[in-house]
Design an enzyme around this catalytic site. Structure first.
Site, PDB file in Angstrom:
ATOM      1  N   ASP A  19      23.514  34.316 -33.504  1.00  0.00           N
ATOM      2  CA  ASP A  19      24.602  33.878 -32.617  1.00  0.00           C
ATOM      3  C   ASP A  19      24.075  33.600 -31.208  1.00  0.00           C
ATOM      4  O   ASP A  19      23.121  34.232 -30.760  1.00  0.00           O
ATOM      5  CB  ASP A  19      25.681  34.978 -32.580  1.00  0.00           C
ATOM      6  CG  ASP A  19      26.992  34.462 -32.027  1.00  0.00           C
ATOM      7  OD1 ASP A  19      27.140  33.236 -31.853  1.00  0.00           O
ATOM      8  OD2 ASP A  19      27.883  35.288 -31.745  1.00  0.00           O
ATOM      9  N   GLY A  22      25.003  28.162 -28.493  1.00  0.00           N
ATOM     10  CA  GLY A  22      25.817  27.412 -27.532  1.00  0.00           C
ATOM     11  C   GLY A  22      25.679  27.985 -26.131  1.00  0.00           C
ATOM     12  O   GLY A  22      25.477  27.247 -25.151  1.00  0.00           O
ATOM     13  N   TRP A  24      23.263  29.799 -24.976  1.00  0.00           N
ATOM     14  CA  TRP A  24      21.878  29.580 -24.516  1.00  0.00           C
ATOM     15  C   TRP A  24      21.779  28.209 -23.859  1.00  0.00           C
ATOM     16  O   TRP A  24      21.219  28.060 -22.771  1.00  0.00           O
ATOM     17  CB  TRP A  24      20.939  29.685 -25.714  1.00  0.00           C
ATOM     18  CG  TRP A  24      19.487  29.506 -25.398  1.00  0.00           C
ATOM     19  CD1 TRP A  24      18.585  30.480 -25.086  1.00  0.00           C
ATOM     20  CD2 TRP A  24      18.760  28.266 -25.366  1.00  0.00           C
ATOM     21  NE1 TRP A  24      17.351  29.929 -24.856  1.00  0.00           N
ATOM     22  CE2 TRP A  24      17.422  28.577 -25.023  1.00  0.00           C
ATOM     23  CE3 TRP A  24      19.094  26.932 -25.585  1.00  0.00           C
ATOM     24  CZ2 TRP A  24      16.434  27.603 -24.903  1.00  0.00           C
ATOM     25  CZ3 TRP A  24      18.119  25.954 -25.467  1.00  0.00           C
ATOM     26  CH2 TRP A  24      16.807  26.299 -25.131  1.00  0.00           C
ATOM     27  N   GLU A  66      34.357  29.275 -41.416  1.00  0.00           N
ATOM     28  CA  GLU A  66      35.119  29.024 -40.174  1.00  0.00           C
ATOM     29  C   GLU A  66      34.447  27.943 -39.311  1.00  0.00           C
ATOM     30  O   GLU A  66      35.117  27.276 -38.521  1.00  0.00           O
ATOM     31  CB  GLU A  66      35.253  30.315 -39.356  1.00  0.00           C
ATOM     32  CG  GLU A  66      36.169  31.371 -39.975  1.00  0.00           C
ATOM     33  CD  GLU A  66      35.578  32.079 -41.194  1.00  0.00           C
ATOM     34  OE1 GLU A  66      34.330  32.140 -41.311  1.00  0.00           O
ATOM     35  OE2 GLU A  66      36.359  32.543 -42.048  1.00  0.00           O
ATOM     36  N   ASN A  67      33.132  27.774 -39.462  1.00  0.00           N
ATOM     37  CA  ASN A  67      32.425  26.773 -38.652  1.00  0.00           C
ATOM     38  C   ASN A  67      32.862  25.338 -38.967  1.00  0.00           C
ATOM     39  O   ASN A  67      32.601  24.430 -38.167  1.00  0.00           O
ATOM     40  CB  ASN A  67      30.900  26.879 -38.817  1.00  0.00           C
ATOM     41  CG  ASN A  67      30.289  28.059 -38.116  1.00  0.00           C
ATOM     42  OD1 ASN A  67      29.267  28.607 -38.535  1.00  0.00           O
ATOM     43  ND2 ASN A  67      30.895  28.501 -37.015  1.00  0.00           N
ATOM     44  N   ILE A 194      31.416  41.396 -37.254  1.00  0.00           N
ATOM     45  CA  ILE A 194      30.793  41.063 -38.537  1.00  0.00           C
ATOM     46  C   ILE A 194      31.105  39.607 -38.919  1.00  0.00           C
ATOM     47  O   ILE A 194      30.355  38.977 -39.661  1.00  0.00           O
ATOM     48  CB  ILE A 194      31.289  42.028 -39.646  1.00  0.00           C
ATOM     49  CG1 ILE A 194      30.979  43.491 -39.281  1.00  0.00           C
ATOM     50  CG2 ILE A 194      30.695  41.693 -41.006  1.00  0.00           C
ATOM     51  CD1 ILE A 194      29.514  43.806 -39.041  1.00  0.00           C
TER      52      ILE A 194
HETATM   53  C1  FPP Z   1      25.687  30.372 -33.705  1.00  0.00           C
HETATM   54  O1  FPP Z   1      25.603  29.964 -32.373  1.00  0.00           O
HETATM   55  C2  FPP Z   1      24.855  29.578 -34.572  1.00  0.00           C
HETATM   56  C3  FPP Z   1      25.309  28.737 -35.561  1.00  0.00           C
HETATM   57  C4  FPP Z   1      26.720  28.539 -35.868  1.00  0.00           C
HETATM   58  C5  FPP Z   1      24.395  27.945 -36.370  1.00  0.00           C
HETATM   59  C6  FPP Z   1      23.074  28.589 -36.678  1.00  0.00           C
HETATM   60  C7  FPP Z   1      22.149  27.496 -37.002  1.00  0.00           C
HETATM   61  C8  FPP Z   1      20.858  27.402 -36.638  1.00  0.00           C
HETATM   62  C9  FPP Z   1      20.126  28.489 -35.945  1.00  0.00           C
HETATM   63  C10 FPP Z   1      20.093  26.162 -36.905  1.00  0.00           C
HETATM   64  C11 FPP Z   1      19.988  25.721 -38.341  1.00  0.00           C
HETATM   65  C12 FPP Z   1      19.578  26.778 -39.276  1.00  0.00           C
HETATM   66  C13 FPP Z   1      18.606  26.680 -40.220  1.00  0.00           C
HETATM   67  C14 FPP Z   1      18.489  27.765 -41.200  1.00  0.00           C
HETATM   68  C15 FPP Z   1      17.667  25.563 -40.290  1.00  0.00           C
HETATM   69  P1  FPP Z   1      26.920  29.405 -31.675  1.00  0.00           P
HETATM   70  O2  FPP Z   1      26.892  27.927 -31.752  1.00  0.00           O
HETATM   71  O3  FPP Z   1      28.125  30.055 -32.280  1.00  0.00           O
HETATM   72  O4  FPP Z   1      26.701  29.913 -30.199  1.00  0.00           O
HETATM   73  P2  FPP Z   1      27.825  30.314 -29.149  1.00  0.00           P
HETATM   74  O5  FPP Z   1      28.601  31.443 -29.744  1.00  0.00           O
HETATM   75  O6  FPP Z   1      27.018  30.750 -27.965  1.00  0.00           O
HETATM   76  O7  FPP Z   1      28.644  29.096 -28.890  1.00  0.00           O
END
Ligand code: FPP
Length: 245
Positions: A19, A22, A24, A66-67, A194
């Site tokens: 997590d 975004g 970052w 949910e994404n 979770i």
């Molecule tokens: C959460 O950060 C991350 C995700 C929803 C996607 C995770 C995907 C990757 C790390 C890249 C692709 C993966 C592979 C296995 C190649 P967020 O976007 O929810 O961050 P935020 O909460 O700060 O907005």
């Protein structure tokens, strides 16, 4: 020095909620897409280190049910990143003898993603150094509902009697039927939730939360989480005295 401590008490199954991509990006004045690209670099580093440390199962929460409600553009980028990473990392998976596994409602994924996943899963199926499971379009409640539906159909068709249903049988109807329970669950970015991840499988997992945002997560942070894990006493409902005995 840290490495020698690791040998005995390594989690057999490590799961990670990656997590903070975004946030970052926001902190660095970049767009969310760049956050995800840097997230891929963290994935590469952690996978390589997990193999070195002989962790048998690593499960990454890459995209939740949910994404799907995120902006269409961001979903598109995540899917493209997934395909390009599968292609670019394929040789490394073979070389390191990593078996790719996927869990989730995979039919919802774009066809090109399904095709690439299918190819890599098939080509790596005999690898036995580590199982890397990607949770994609995954939701723990959906997984449980799905398992119960399958069991209800079996009861209806007299394949199984309702009295026979127990936790082992339910386990065998989950996406994770071939995986052991999770020993350690890490979530980055400071959130202590979770978020519908492996609800059944984390029943006895140790939970580790770190403020580090996923794109900044390195093998050093992984070592810290593992050292913390090794200091914990896992009693599984027993007393400390019983464990010593
Ligand atoms: C959460 O950060 C991350 C995700 C929803 C996607 C995770 C995907 C990757 C790390 C890249 C692709 C993966 C592979 C296995 C190649 P967020 O976007 O929810 O961050 P935020 O909460 O700060 O907005």
């Amino acid at each position: 020095m840290i490495m020698s401590n690791f040998k005995n008490d390594m989690p057999k199954h490590l799961a990670i909620i990656m997590d903070g991509n975004g946030r970052w990006a926001e902190k660095k004045g970049k767009n969310r897409i760049q956050g995800h690209s840097h997230g891929v670099k963290a994935v590469q580093e952690v996978v390589e280190e997990a193999v070195q440390l002989k962790i048998e199962h690593l499960t990454l929460y890459a995209f939740s049910t949910e994404n799907w409600s995120r902006p269409q553009e961001e979903i598109g980028v995540l899917m493209k990143l997934l395909v390009s990473t599968l292609k670019s990392e394929f040789e490394k998976l073979l070389k390191n003898r990593i078996k790719l596994n996927v869990i989730g409602n995979l039919h919802q994924l774009p066809k090109i993603v399904q095709k690439e996943l299918h190819y890599v899963v098939e080509k790596t199926q005999n690898n036995n150094e580590m199982t890397l499971t990607l949770a994609l379009s995954y939701g723990g409640r959906e997984e449980l509902a799905n398992a119960l539906k399958q069991l209800a159909i079996k009861v209806k068709n007299n394949i199984i009697s309702p009295e026979k249903i127990d936790q082992f049988i339910i386990n065998k109807h989950l996406y994770t039927q071939n995986l052991p329970d999770v020993d350690l669950l890490i979530r980055t970015s400071g959130e202590k939730r979770i978020s519908n991840f492996l609800l059944w499988q984390i029943a006895y997992a140790e939970l580790y939360f770190t403020k580090v945002l996923w794109p900044d997560f390195t093998k050093k942070h992984l070592h810290k989480a593992l050292t913390n894990y090794q200091k914990r006493e896992r009693r599984f409902g027993k007393t400390s005295k019983q464990l010593l005995g």
